[in-house]
Design a protein around this motif. Structure first.
Motif, PDB file in Angstrom:
ATOM      1  N   ASN A   1      -3.129  -2.528  -5.201  1.00  0.00           N
ATOM      2  CA  ASN A   1      -3.644  -3.407  -6.257  1.00  0.00           C
ATOM      3  C   ASN A   1      -4.164  -2.637  -7.468  1.00  0.00           C
ATOM      4  OD1 ASN A   1      -3.111  -5.648  -4.609  1.00  0.00           O
ATOM      5  ND2 ASN A   1      -5.152  -5.563  -3.695  1.00  0.00           N
ATOM      6  N   GLY A   2      -3.489  -1.546  -7.817  1.00  0.00           N
ATOM      7  CA  GLY A   2      -3.887  -0.764  -8.979  1.00  0.00           C
ATOM      8  C   GLY A   2      -5.102   0.121  -8.762  1.00  0.00           C
ATOM      9  N   GLN A   3      -5.613   0.159  -7.553  1.00  0.00           N
ATOM     10  CA  GLN A   3      -6.785   0.965  -7.228  1.00  0.00           C
ATOM     11  C   GLN A   3      -6.384   2.124  -6.321  1.00  0.00           C
ATOM     12  OE1 GLN A   3      -9.958   0.268  -8.402  1.00  0.00           O
ATOM     13  NE2 GLN A   3      -9.017  -1.373  -9.586  1.00  0.00           N
ATOM     14  N   THR A   4      -7.072   3.241  -6.467  1.00  0.00           N
ATOM     15  CA  THR A   4      -6.837   4.402  -5.618  1.00  0.00           C
ATOM     16  C   THR A   4      -8.053   4.613  -4.728  1.00  0.00           C
ATOM     17  OG1 THR A   4      -5.447   5.451  -7.284  1.00  0.00           O
ATOM     18  CG2 THR A   4      -6.380   6.879  -5.593  1.00  0.00           C
ATOM     19  N   GLN A   5      -7.798   4.803  -3.437  1.00  0.00           N
ATOM     20  CA  GLN A   5      -8.861   5.093  -2.486  1.00  0.00           C
ATOM     21  C   GLN A   5      -8.566   6.427  -1.832  1.00  0.00           C
ATOM     22  OE1 GLN A   5      -8.793   0.794  -0.621  1.00  0.00           O
ATOM     23  NE2 GLN A   5     -10.453   1.979   0.268  1.00  0.00           N
ATOM     24  N   ILE A   6      -9.604   7.220  -1.640  1.00  0.00           N
ATOM     25  CA  ILE A   6      -9.490   8.483  -0.923  1.00  0.00           C
ATOM     26  C   ILE A   6     -10.037   8.255   0.484  1.00  0.00           C
ATOM     27  CG2 ILE A   6     -10.179  10.905  -0.824  1.00  0.00           C
ATOM     28  CD1 ILE A   6      -8.344  10.181  -3.201  1.00  0.00           C
ATOM     29  N   LEU A   7      -9.267   8.633   1.475  1.00  0.00           N
ATOM     30  CA  LEU A   7      -9.675   8.477   2.860  1.00  0.00           C
ATOM     31  C   LEU A   7      -9.972   9.847   3.452  1.00  0.00           C
ATOM     32  CD1 LEU A   7      -7.403   6.158   2.225  1.00  0.00           C
ATOM     33  CD2 LEU A   7      -7.813   5.633   4.600  1.00  0.00           C
ATOM     34  N   THR A   8     -11.028   9.916   4.216  1.00  0.00           N
ATOM     35  CA  THR A   8     -11.416  11.149   4.895  1.00  0.00           C
ATOM     36  C   THR A   8     -10.741  11.212   6.265  1.00  0.00           C
ATOM     37  OG1 THR A   8     -13.313  10.126   5.977  1.00  0.00           O
ATOM     38  CG2 THR A   8     -13.682  11.071   3.766  1.00  0.00           C
TER      39      THR A   8
ATOM     40  N   VAL B   1       0.846  -1.200   0.000  1.00  0.00           N
ATOM     41  CA  VAL B   1       0.000   0.000   0.000  1.00  0.00           C
ATOM     42  C   VAL B   1       0.878   1.246   0.000  1.00  0.00           C
ATOM     43  CG1 VAL B   1      -1.827   1.241   1.219  1.00  0.00           C
ATOM     44  CG2 VAL B   1      -1.741  -1.265   1.338  1.00  0.00           C
ATOM     45  N   GLU B   2       0.557   2.176  -0.888  1.00  0.00           N
ATOM     46  CA  GLU B   2       1.235   3.473  -0.920  1.00  0.00           C
ATOM     47  C   GLU B   2       0.242   4.527  -0.426  1.00  0.00           C
ATOM     48  OE1 GLU B   2       2.958   4.479  -4.677  1.00  0.00           O
ATOM     49  OE2 GLU B   2       3.806   2.474  -4.931  1.00  0.00           O
ATOM     50  N   VAL B   3       0.696   5.373   0.486  1.00  0.00           N
ATOM     51  CA  VAL B   3      -0.197   6.369   1.089  1.00  0.00           C
ATOM     52  C   VAL B   3       0.426   7.745   1.020  1.00  0.00           C
ATOM     53  CG1 VAL B   3      -1.282   7.111   3.247  1.00  0.00           C
ATOM     54  CG2 VAL B   3      -1.230   4.683   2.659  1.00  0.00           C
ATOM     55  N   GLU B   4      -0.402   8.727   0.676  1.00  0.00           N
ATOM     56  CA  GLU B   4       0.014  10.125   0.736  1.00  0.00           C
ATOM     57  C   GLU B   4      -0.999  10.861   1.614  1.00  0.00           C
ATOM     58  OE1 GLU B   4       0.679  14.066  -2.036  1.00  0.00           O
ATOM     59  OE2 GLU B   4       0.301  12.147  -3.006  1.00  0.00           O
ATOM     60  N   LEU B   5      -0.521  11.455   2.694  1.00  0.00           N
ATOM     61  CA  LEU B   5      -1.379  12.255   3.561  1.00  0.00           C
ATOM     62  C   LEU B   5      -1.494  13.658   2.981  1.00  0.00           C
ATOM     63  CD1 LEU B   5       0.001  11.254   7.082  1.00  0.00           C
ATOM     64  CD2 LEU B   5      -1.965  10.300   5.881  1.00  0.00           C
ATOM     65  N   MET B   6      -2.676  14.265   3.153  1.00  0.00           N
ATOM     66  CA  MET B   6      -2.903  15.587   2.595  1.00  0.00           C
ATOM     67  C   MET B   6      -3.694  16.454   3.584  1.00  0.00           C
ATOM     68  SD  MET B   6      -3.948  14.457  -1.266  1.00  0.00           S
ATOM     69  CE  MET B   6      -4.951  13.072  -0.790  1.00  0.00           C
ATOM     70  N   TYR B   7      -3.535  17.754   3.420  1.00  0.00           N
ATOM     71  CA  TYR B   7      -4.339  18.704   4.183  1.00  0.00           C
ATOM     72  C   TYR B   7      -4.773  19.822   3.250  1.00  0.00           C
ATOM     73  CZ  TYR B   7      -5.943  22.226   7.366  1.00  0.00           C
ATOM     74  OH  TYR B   7      -6.732  23.163   7.990  1.00  0.00           O
ATOM     75  N   ASP B   8      -6.047  20.177   3.371  1.00  0.00           N
ATOM     76  CA  ASP B   8      -6.611  21.271   2.587  1.00  0.00           C
ATOM     77  C   ASP B   8      -7.387  22.168   3.542  1.00  0.00           C
ATOM     78  OD1 ASP B   8      -7.476  22.387  -0.146  1.00  0.00           O
ATOM     79  OD2 ASP B   8      -9.394  22.039   0.870  1.00  0.00           O
ATOM     80  N   ASP B   9      -7.240  23.478   3.404  1.00  0.00           N
ATOM     81  CA  ASP B   9      -7.926  24.413   4.304  1.00  0.00           C
ATOM     82  C   ASP B   9      -9.439  24.226   4.295  1.00  0.00           C
ATOM     83  OD1 ASP B   9      -5.649  25.647   5.295  1.00  0.00           O
ATOM     84  OD2 ASP B   9      -5.623  27.168   3.718  1.00  0.00           O
ATOM     85  N   ASP B  10      -9.998  23.847   3.155  1.00  0.00           N
ATOM     86  CA  ASP B  10     -11.452  23.702   3.048  1.00  0.00           C
ATOM     87  C   ASP B  10     -11.954  22.344   3.524  1.00  0.00           C
ATOM     88  OD1 ASP B  10     -11.803  26.283   2.002  1.00  0.00           O
ATOM     89  OD2 ASP B  10     -11.369  25.562  -0.026  1.00  0.00           O
ATOM     90  N   SER B  11     -11.264  21.268   3.122  1.00  0.00           N
ATOM     91  CA  SER B  11     -11.772  19.923   3.438  1.00  0.00           C
ATOM     92  C   SER B  11     -11.052  19.251   4.600  1.00  0.00           C
ATOM     93  CB  SER B  11     -11.705  19.037   2.193  1.00  0.00           C
ATOM     94  OG  SER B  11     -10.381  18.958   1.709  1.00  0.00           O
TER      95      SER B  11
END
Length: 96
Positions: free
Chosen positions: A49-56, A30-40
């Motif tokens: 496995n070739g799929q991308t998932q967005i985590l809240t 699994v490859e993970v990139e953490l992100m932060y956005d002022d709005d969300s």
């Protein structure tokens, strides 16, 4: 309980385990990139496995609770988890 700080790499590791279990994959796959956005707010993008998932933010907290229970032997429901954007450390979590 005093405040415990979970560094960014450990958050990523927790998400790798969490997503790996959901997709019957090893955490190393699994490859993970953490992100932060002022709005969300906080989120992550996980690739497995070739799929991308967005985590809240909720998914990130759930992954951390799983890790707290299994690896720190603490009651995950009795802990408060706060995600923090730190200028020097990146995204960290404070556990109380």
């Amino acid at each position: 309980m005093e405040k415990l700080i979970i560094p960014e790499q450990n958050i990523i590791n927790a998400v790798c385990v969490y997503i790996g279990r959901q997709n019957n994959a090893a955490p190393e796959e699994v490859e993970v990139e953490l992100m932060y956005d002022d709005d969300s707010g906080f989120s992550a993008e996980a690739n497995v496995n070739g799929q991308t998932q967005i985590l809240t933010t909720l998914n990130l907290i759930e992954a951390l609770r799983q890790t707290i229970k299994e690896f720190l032997n603490l009651d995950p429901n009795a802990t408060g988890i706060e995600l923090i954007l730190d200028d020097e450390e990146g995204i960290i979590a404070a556990v109380r």
